[in-house]
Design an enzyme around this catalytic site. Structure first.
Site: not given
Length: 239
Positions: A98, A116, A128, A131, A145
């Site tokens: 992002r 981000k 996997h 964030y 993951a």
């Protein structure tokens, strides 16, 4: 943004957690005590550094995105600048980048992983459903993951780092985590705002982490959080 004052916490200073030789962003860390201090400078650094990247090794793709010619980028990945993807990195199917992101050499950004305002040092793996926001991931660190960095407090107040009974003000509304070199974050773990994970440390799967976890530790959540030195585990295994 520079943290000043006499209440320094040496255990979470940059040199204790990260080897900055393993990132193209090394110069960013030169004049700061704590690694989170560079978060507000990532975008500007990318724009300045990107213009100097050798065109025989990097392609400029779209607006303010520089991708190494040896990197592998899936056509289904979404990449918004400013961004640098360093040599031999792999950006897999449906990765979502992002902006204000540096992906280090030989790093892996996997399926449905979202990045981000963050720096991934060389050979980092977020392969996997991860964030990573407003965070720094050290050399050869790995997120299992579904593990994530949570970067905003529920009450929207400024993030502090808990260190025992001390609290270090960061001055940041958004700050996820700093993960030290070689550290492993277990599947489904949540690193709450202001988490600092030391070098060569293991976070157990499904743990909810807050504050500082020392170098060479194992962090478990089983009703209550517990931190065990890895040296203790090594001694038990030798018996």
């Amino acid at each position: 943004m520079k943290v000043k004052g006499d209440n320094r916490i040496r255990s979470i200073e940059t040199e204790q957690i990260l080897d900055t030789k393993h990132t193209i962003t090394m110069k960013l860390f030169t004049d700061v005590e704590y690694p989170f201090e560079v978060l507000s400078e990532i975008g500007k650094f990318i724009l300045d550094r990107g213009r100097d990247l050798p065109p025989n090794r990097f392609n400029k793709v779209g607006k303010d995105v520089w991708i190494a010619k040896t990197a592998k980028v899936s056509p289904t990945a979404s990449i918004t600048g400013p961004c640098i993807i360093d040599e031999d990195a792999e950006i897999r199917h449906c990765a979502f980048i992002r902006g204000n992101v540096v992906v280090g050499k030989k790093s892996v950004v996997g399926n449905s992983t979202e990045l981000k305002n963050c720096i991934l040092f060389d050979e980092v793996q977020v392969p996997h459903y991860n964030y990573v926001g407003d965070s720094i991931l050290g050399f050869k660190s790995h997120m299992g993951a579904g593990s994530i960095t949570s970067n905003v407090k529920s009450d929207r107040t400024l993030v502090e780092i808990r260190y025992g009974r001390q609290k270090l003000a960061t001055g940041l509304k958004k700050f996820g985590a700093v993960i030290g070199d070689f550290s492993e974050i277990g599947c489904g773990a949540v690193l709450n705002p202001g988490s600092v994970i030391g070098k060569d440390t293991v976070i157990y799967p499904l743990s909810s982490v807050r504050g500082y976890v020392p170098n060479k530790s194992i962090y478990k959540t089983n009703g209550a959080a517990s931190i065990i030195p890895k040296t203790y585990i090594d001694q038990e295994e030798k018996k």
